[in-house]
Design a protein around this motif. Structure first.
Motif, mmCIF file in Angstrom:
data_model
loop_
_atom_site.group_PDB
_atom_site.id
_atom_site.type_symbol
_atom_site.label_atom_id
_atom_site.label_comp_id
_atom_site.label_asym_id
_atom_site.label_seq_id
_atom_site.Cartn_x
_atom_site.Cartn_y
_atom_site.Cartn_z
ATOM 1 N N GLY A 113 87.621 -60.374 12.833
ATOM 2 C CA GLY A 113 88.740 -60.126 13.735
ATOM 3 C C GLY A 113 89.057 -61.230 14.705
ATOM 4 O O GLY A 113 90.113 -61.203 15.355
ATOM 5 N N ASN A 114 88.186 -62.223 14.845
ATOM 6 C CA ASN A 114 88.457 -63.335 15.764
ATOM 7 C C ASN A 114 89.464 -64.307 15.147
ATOM 8 O O ASN A 114 89.615 -64.365 13.928
ATOM 9 N N THR A 115 90.117 -65.078 15.992
ATOM 10 C CA THR A 115 91.063 -66.081 15.495
ATOM 11 C C THR A 115 90.329 -67.397 15.259
ATOM 12 O O THR A 115 89.296 -67.669 15.869
ATOM 13 N N GLY A 116 90.867 -68.216 14.370
ATOM 14 C CA GLY A 116 90.248 -69.498 14.080
ATOM 15 C C GLY A 116 91.190 -70.399 13.304
ATOM 16 O O GLY A 116 92.254 -69.965 12.830
ATOM 17 N N ASN A 117 90.799 -71.667 13.162
ATOM 18 C CA ASN A 117 91.644 -72.666 12.500
ATOM 19 C C ASN A 117 90.825 -73.528 11.551
ATOM 20 O O ASN A 117 89.655 -73.804 11.819
ATOM 21 N N SER A 118 91.475 -73.959 10.481
ATOM 22 C CA SER A 118 90.831 -74.857 9.518
ATOM 23 C C SER A 118 91.787 -75.994 9.199
ATOM 24 O O SER A 118 92.989 -75.777 9.018
ATOM 25 N N LEU A 119 91.246 -77.214 9.158
ATOM 26 C CA LEU A 119 92.053 -78.397 8.881
ATOM 27 C C LEU A 119 91.369 -79.251 7.816
ATOM 28 O O LEU A 119 90.180 -79.552 7.926
ATOM 29 N N VAL A 120 92.103 -79.609 6.768
ATOM 30 C CA VAL A 120 91.559 -80.469 5.717
ATOM 31 C C VAL A 120 92.332 -81.792 5.701
ATOM 32 O O VAL A 120 93.560 -81.809 5.808
ATOM 33 N N LEU A 121 91.604 -82.899 5.601
ATOM 34 C CA LEU A 121 92.219 -84.224 5.502
ATOM 35 C C LEU A 121 92.406 -84.589 4.036
ATOM 36 O O LEU A 121 91.467 -84.488 3.243
ATOM 37 N N LEU A 122 93.614 -85.019 3.689
ATOM 38 C CA LEU A 122 93.920 -85.412 2.312
ATOM 39 C C LEU A 122 94.635 -86.758 2.318
ATOM 40 O O LEU A 122 95.437 -87.035 3.219
ATOM 41 N N THR A 123 94.342 -87.589 1.330
ATOM 42 C CA THR A 123 95.069 -88.853 1.187
ATOM 43 C C THR A 123 96.374 -88.566 0.442
ATOM 44 O O THR A 123 96.515 -87.512 -0.185
ATOM 45 N N PRO A 124 97.342 -89.477 0.476
ATOM 46 C CA PRO A 124 98.622 -89.245 -0.222
ATOM 47 C C PRO A 124 98.455 -88.911 -1.710
ATOM 48 O O PRO A 124 99.225 -88.113 -2.255
#
Length: 584
Positions: free
Chosen positions: A357-368
């Motif tokens: 139930g908690n909020t959260g964020n995920s970020l992935v780095l990708l090359t072109p």
């Protein structure tokens, strides 16, 4: 607590523990699973990551312990919970201990790697363990090899509940043989619970082999707008950032500075990368708490994991050993520096935040060249992503990293090892149509790793390296800051045994290795086939010789019988009979 908990008619101890844990509202997986488990049903549960599966089996275990007709003896084992990783085992025991604080007559015992087997045996012998939380390798070791000193197998005869948490990971990690061994020791009259985030073919086989008429429970979340089943919590926001390989480290440092009060997990593809970037960030972000953890660590892992869980803010550099099952409180961001090894690993990594139930964020780095991964995840995993803007005004952290490598040979060594291991890992990627080695810009990548020069490795043989400026410094003059290590290096230089490159490969490229292995395998199969034919041929010859001998014996008996008949009819004298019988 809400009315749903009250309907279960739980014991006072369980209710008190739930209040301690501050679990006010029951999650869907708990509401579906706990009543079935309490009704003596085997359950096979599939639920999204972070849905509260731990309580779904802990509560039934605690309730069954209390309802047992006879008091439990000190060394009787009532329940076993099997997990794929030490970290998950530790956190499950932490939840159990909250319940057992209200039930001092019961004990639990955590049996995992990182400590000696003898210590686990002594701990069990001294304190007992009505509930065992263990990893497969350690439990198999104690059940099987340690049977002479402990006879642990005799204590599991009273087992009532067997739980496999993260069952799909147990099978993915190659624990199938260990599971079969463990199951062979357990009584058939037991309740079995199987919990996983995904239902694979291997899990289905396990359900059929280890469970009796299981109740299948599948809890998934829906998007209210598109009515599409999601494999992630609705409170989780997932982003992607497109940037070149030589920009990634600068973007990471800038991001961590911007989120200095947050708790962040940074995922990397290899153990060597964790060692390198963890050490590098400690030198650049001196005011941050930075920890590193990966599968090759032994004794340190448990302490590092426990420390990060207690932190209000900080950074954990880790591999996919931390991607499944572990519940780290209040993780604000999951930062995927390297692309995950598979589509499912992306979801599991992201699921370390926005739990219960908690909020959260995920970020992935990708090359072109990797941007097709965005659409692939949306289709394959039903997980849409939003773009995260790349920061323009970032400090050149990579330049500082190079200057640090020029002063410390240990950091330089780690940078080379991390670079080599990343390329080798990338070559084995499951999504090889998206993550292709031929699309890698090896020069930009080397710059992004803060290398001073390009190492010699088979994968780079014959490749033209652009977008990289080697350091003007003589690599051989870089000293180790550790005086003892530098002293040994200097001695080797004087003896003339130091090699030009510590990491110069003695083997061929991974792709060539694979070809050689396949050729070797075919040769072995051909050899086995020939051996089998020879064996079959030899057995055939033996059978033929035996049959021939048997026929000869029959013929001799027939001749003797005919001779005897002639003697009885008076056709030959007794002397002639004796003479012919002896000759035959």
């Amino acid at each position: 607590m809400d009315d749903t908990w009250d309907k279960l008619s739980l014991s006072e101890a369980s209710c008190a523990a739930l209040k301690d844990l501050k679990f006010v509202k029951m999650t869907p997986v708990q509401a579906a699973c706990i009543p079935m488990f309490l009704q003596n049903k085997d359950v096979a549960t599939e639920a999204v990551t972070g849905s509260g599966k731990t309580l779904a089996f802990v509560i039934p275990i605690i309730e069954r312990l209390q309802k047992h007709e006879q008091p439990w003896k000190k060394h009787e084992i009532a329940a076993i919970v099997l997990t794929p990783t030490r970290e998950l085992a530790i956190q499950i025991e932490e939840v159990l201990l909250v319940f057992l604080r209200h039930l001092p007559q019961f004990t639990s015992c955590c049996m995992i790697g990182g400590t000696s087997v003898q210590l686990d045996i002594e701990k069990f012998q001294e304190h007992g363990g009505h509930i065992i939380v263990a990893t497969p390798g350690r439990l198999e070791d104690i059940l099987d090899r340690q049977a002479k000193t402990l006879n642990f197998a005799s204590y599991v005869k009273s087992l009532e509940v067997f739980v496999m948490d993260e069952a799909d990971r147990l099978l993915e990690s190659g624990f199938e043989a260990s599971l079969n061994t463990i199951l062979s020791y357990l009584p058939k009259q037991r309740r079995t619970g199987l919990f996983s985030a995904t239902q694979t073919d291997e899990v289905e086989k396990l359900i059929r082999a280890g469970m009796r008429n299981p109740v299948r429970i599948s809890v998934k979340e829906k998007q209210t707008s598109a009515h599409m089943v999601q494999r992630i919590p609705s409170t989780l926001s997932i982003f992607y950032m497109i940037c070149e390989s030589d920009e990634k480290f600068n973007q990471l440092v800038h991001f961590l500075r911007e989120h200095k009060n947050d708790k962040v997990m940074v995922f990397l593809s290899t153990c060597a990368a964790v060692d390198y970037f963890c050490g590098a960030l400690k030198l650049i972000l001196k005011k941050h708490v930075i920890l590193g953890i990966h599968g090759k660590m032994r004794k340190k892992r448990n302490n590092i994991f426990a420390r990060f869980r207690k932190q209000q803010s900080g950074i954990l550099m880790c591999t996919d050993v931390m991607a499944r099952g572990v519940d780290v409180p209040e993780v604000h961001w999951v930062f995927q520096y390297d692309p995950p090894s598979s589509a499912s690993a992306f979801v599991h990594r992201s699921g370390r935040t926005a739990r219960i139930g908690n909020t959260g964020n995920s970020l992935v780095l990708l090359t072109p060249s990797e941007d097709a991964f965005i659409e692939f995840i949306a289709r394959n995993q039903k997980v849409p992503m939003r773009q995260f803007s790349k920061s323009d005004n970032v400090l050149p952290a990579i330049d500082k990293l190079k200057r640090l490598s020029e002063k410390d040979r240990s950091l330089y060594d780690k940078s080379v090892r991390a670079y080599v291991s990343f390329i080798q890992s990338y070559a084995k990627h499951e999504c090889s149509m998206i993550f292709r080695t031929k699309d890698l810009d090896f020069g930009r990548l080397a710059t992004g790793f803060g290398l001073l020069k390009i190492p010699v490795m088979p994968e780079l043989k014959g490749k033209k390296i652009d977008n990289f400026t080697p350091s003007s410094i003589d690599i051989n003059t870089i000293p180790y800051l550790n005086k003892d290590k530098e002293k040994i290096r200097q001695q080797r230089i004087q003896e003339g045994v130091e090699k030009k490159s510590k990491y110069k490969p003695k083997t061929v490229a991974w792709s060539k290795k694979k070809e050689k292995k396949e050729i070797k395998k075919k040769r072995q199969e051909t050899k086995k086939s020939k051996k089998k034919k020879m064996t079959d041929s030899g057995q055939k010859s033996k059978l033929e010789a035996a049959e021939k001998s048997r026929l000869e014996e029959i013929k001799d008996l027939q001749d003797d019988y005919r001779l005897l008949k002639k003697q009885k009819k008076g056709k030959i004298s007794e002397e002639d009979f004796e003479k012919q019988f002896t000759e035959s």
